[in-house]
Every structure is written in structure tokens, then in C-alpha cells.
Design an enzyme around this catalytic site. Structure first.
Site, PDB file in Angstrom:
ATOM      1  N   ASP A 190      29.145   1.039  23.331  1.00  0.00           N
ATOM      2  CA  ASP A 190      30.209   1.810  22.682  1.00  0.00           C
ATOM      3  C   ASP A 190      30.130   1.466  21.204  1.00  0.00           C
ATOM      4  OD1 ASP A 190      32.553   2.726  21.519  1.00  0.00           O
ATOM      5  OD2 ASP A 190      33.819   2.188  23.228  1.00  0.00           O
ATOM      6  N   ASN A 207      22.860   8.701  17.302  1.00  0.00           N
ATOM      7  CA  ASN A 207      23.320  10.054  17.646  1.00  0.00           C
ATOM      8  C   ASN A 207      24.815  10.103  17.975  1.00  0.00           C
ATOM      9  OD1 ASN A 207      23.079  12.854  18.994  1.00  0.00           O
ATOM     10  ND2 ASN A 207      23.731  11.530  20.690  1.00  0.00           N
ATOM     11  N   SER A 247      24.772  16.166   9.771  1.00  0.00           N
ATOM     12  CA  SER A 247      25.062  17.599   9.883  1.00  0.00           C
ATOM     13  C   SER A 247      24.976  18.212   8.493  1.00  0.00           C
ATOM     14  CB  SER A 247      26.469  17.798  10.443  1.00  0.00           C
ATOM     15  OG  SER A 247      26.861  19.143  10.284  1.00  0.00           O
ATOM     16  N   TYR A 277      35.367  15.681   9.360  1.00  0.00           N
ATOM     17  CA  TYR A 277      34.006  15.564   9.909  1.00  0.00           C
ATOM     18  C   TYR A 277      32.974  15.636   8.789  1.00  0.00           C
ATOM     19  CZ  TYR A 277      29.895  16.843  12.742  1.00  0.00           C
ATOM     20  OH  TYR A 277      28.653  16.891  13.335  1.00  0.00           O
ATOM     21  N   LYS A 317      30.138  12.815   7.634  1.00  0.00           N
ATOM     22  CA  LYS A 317      28.683  13.014   7.625  1.00  0.00           C
ATOM     23  C   LYS A 317      28.119  12.839   6.211  1.00  0.00           C
ATOM     24  CE  LYS A 317      27.978  13.789  12.059  1.00  0.00           C
ATOM     25  NZ  LYS A 317      27.281  12.823  12.913  1.00  0.00           N
TER      26      LYS A 317
END
Ligand SMILES: NC(=O)c1ccc[n+]([C@@H]2O[C@H](COP(=O)([O-])OP(=O)(O)OC[C@H]3O[C@@H](n4cnc5c(N)ncnc54)[C@H](OP(=O)(O)O)[C@@H]3O)[C@@H](O)[C@H]2O)c1
Length: 238
Positions: A63, A92, A146, A162, A166
Site C-alpha cells: 500500500d 503506477n 498524465s 489531480y 501529476k
């Protein structure tokens, strides 16, 4: 071990892109796969791949939000690998808190959560596994990012927390590359893929994006370190 044999470690392998990476790697007898996930007992898809893999596969609990779990997994993986290292460390594990959050209205608790997993977790995994990456032949770290984290792309105002996470992950790639010029460290956008995270309206099947991701990773050289690639092999502006 022959020259073509490689060890891969993937975080977040229980579903989505991580699971598909494991699925595609499992088709070659040259790959030893360390498939990590939060809860190995409940990952039936991974367990099924483990029985059909052409190479070797080990499922390890990891985790990325839990520091003890990260450290314990590195000890377990070192024992599994013996004198081998991790050629390709694929960071990932990550998530998008969803919603159309914007800079002035986003939930700050979501921002903390997404930063913890997408940035701090990736940084910690790389620190914990550095001795195993150093021991390998390919010495490669891939941070799954991303295009939403690219400041050089015109992306608009949505998905704020988000996107910020990234962008920070991309800076982690840059700093890791500068800190260790002997390693190959890249950011990789897998494309907008049909997964739980990407949603059903995503443009591409996960198998297509992941095939591109693996093709790019296998062709990397040290000269590529510090770059940000798409699954198609083009560079993404930072
Ligand atoms: N799909 C896309 O279109 C797309 C586009 C660009 C970038 N990405 C990036 O690609 C990566 C994978 O996305 P996806 O689409 O496959 O998402 P997904 O379908 O939601 O799967 C996310 C995976 O990450 C794991 N994960 C989340 N938090 C974790 C943690 N703290 N520790 C360990 N594992 C954790 C999940 O495990 P559990 O099963 O335990 O929850 C799951 O295996 C993410 O970093 C995402 O940002 C995806």
C-alpha cells in the site's frame, strides 16, 4: 539469468492499467514480475495471471500510502529476488478523486489524499526500492503520470487537484533524474484508457495504451532520462 531477462515491479496491479501491464508482461518467459497491490488475497484476476504466466510472477502486498507496508514489501522483494535487482520499477498506483474540481472550489481534503498517493507514495516507493534498482541492469523508474499534469498543454480549469498532483509527480521525475544521472527515470502518460480510473468514455482500450507504454519503456536508453512520454512514444511538454 540471460541478457534478455528482466525483473519488473508494478504498483497498483490489482486492476486497470497495472493489471494490464502484468497481463502483457506475463506472456513472455523473459519476465519476472513482482505484481504489488494493497490486498493480495482479494485479487482474483492477478492470481489467475500468476497461474498462467510464462515467466515468473510474485504477488506482494504494497500500500503506497502506508510507510510500513512500503518498507516491508521492499524487504520481501529483496528476499524473493536474491542477487537480482528490479530492472523496471513502475510507479503506477494512483487515483483521480473525480468530480470536476476547480482551483477555487476543490475539496482540500481530496487534494491532500491525492497528493499523498500520487506523489508521496511514488517518492517513497522509489526511495525504498533504490537499492534493488541499483542492483539491476536496466535501472529504470517509470512514474505513471498524465497529460493533465502538463503545464505546456492547454487543459482548462477542471480536474484541478489531480492535475496538480501529476505536475508534482513530473517534478519528482525531474529531481530523481538530476539526483541520479546513472538511472533512467521518466514520466509516462498511458493515454485516456477505459479503466475504473479513466471511465467508460475513455478513448482507448486499456490493452492498446499499455502495449504502447511497454513498447516505449523497452526502448528507453539513459539519454531518455528526465523526459515525459506518451504511450505513442511522442514527448509530452512539461
Ligand atoms: N486510465 C486513464 O485514462 C489514465 C490516464 C492517465 C494516467 N493514468 C494513471 O494511471 C495509473 C493507473 O490508473 P488506472 O486507470 O488503472 O486506475 P484504476 O483503474 O482506478 O486503478 C488504480 C490502481 O491503483 C491502485 N491504488 C490506488 N491507491 C493505491 C495505494 N495507496 N497503494 C497501492 N495501490 C493503490 C488501485 O488499487 P485498489 O484496487 O486496491 O484500489 C488500483 O490497482 C494512475 O496513476 C492514473 O493516474 C490513468
Amino acid at each position: 539469468m540471460t541478457d534478455t531477462q528482466r525483473v519488473w515491479l508494478i504498483t497498483g496491479a490489482s486492476r486497470g492499467i497495472g493489471l494490464e501491464i502484468v497481463r502483457q508482461l506475463s506472456a513472455s518467459p523473459n519476465n519476472t514480475i513482482i505484481a504489488t497491490c494493497r490486498s493480495p488475497p482479494s485479487t482474483n484476476a492477478l492470481k489467475a495471471l500468476g497461474t498462467s504466466t510464462k515467466g515468473a510472477m510474485h504477488i506482494v502486498a504494497l500500500d503506497t500510502d502506508d510507510r510500513q507496508s512500503v518498507q516491508a514489501s521492499a524487504v520481501e522483494v529483496a528476499t524473493i529476488l536474491g542477487n537480482r535487482g528490479v530492472d523496471y520499477l513502475i510507479n503506477n498506483a494512483g487515483f483521480n478523486p473525480g468530480g470536476y474540481d476547480r482551483a477555487f472550489t476543490m475539496e482540500l481534503d481530496n487534494m491532500v489524499r491525492v497528493f499523498k498517493t500520487n506523489v508521496v507514495g511514488s517518492a517513497h516507493v522509489a526511495q525504498a526500492y533504490l537499492p534493488l534498482v541499483e542492483k539491476s541492469t536496466a535501472k529504470t523508474i517509470v512514474n505513471v503520470s498524465s497529460t493533465l499534469g502538463s503545464m505546456g498543454s492547454e487543459l482548462g480549469e477542471l480536474y484541478a487537484s489531480y492535475s496538480i498532483s501529476k505536475a508534482a509527480l513530473n517534478m519528482l521525475t525531474y529531481k530523481q533524474c538530476r539526483d541520479r544521472p546513472d538511472l533512467t527515470v521518466i514520466s509516462m502518460c498511458p493515454g485516456h484508457l477505459k479503466t475504473d480510473g479513466g471511465g467508460e468514455n475513455a478513448k482507448l482500450e486499456v490493452s492498446v495504451g499499455v502495449a504502447g507504454v511497454l513498447k516505449v519503456i523497452k526502448s528507453l536508453t539513459l539519454g531518455d532520462s528526465g523526459k515525459f512520454f506518451r504511450h505513442s512514444g511522442e514527448e509530452v511538454p512539461w
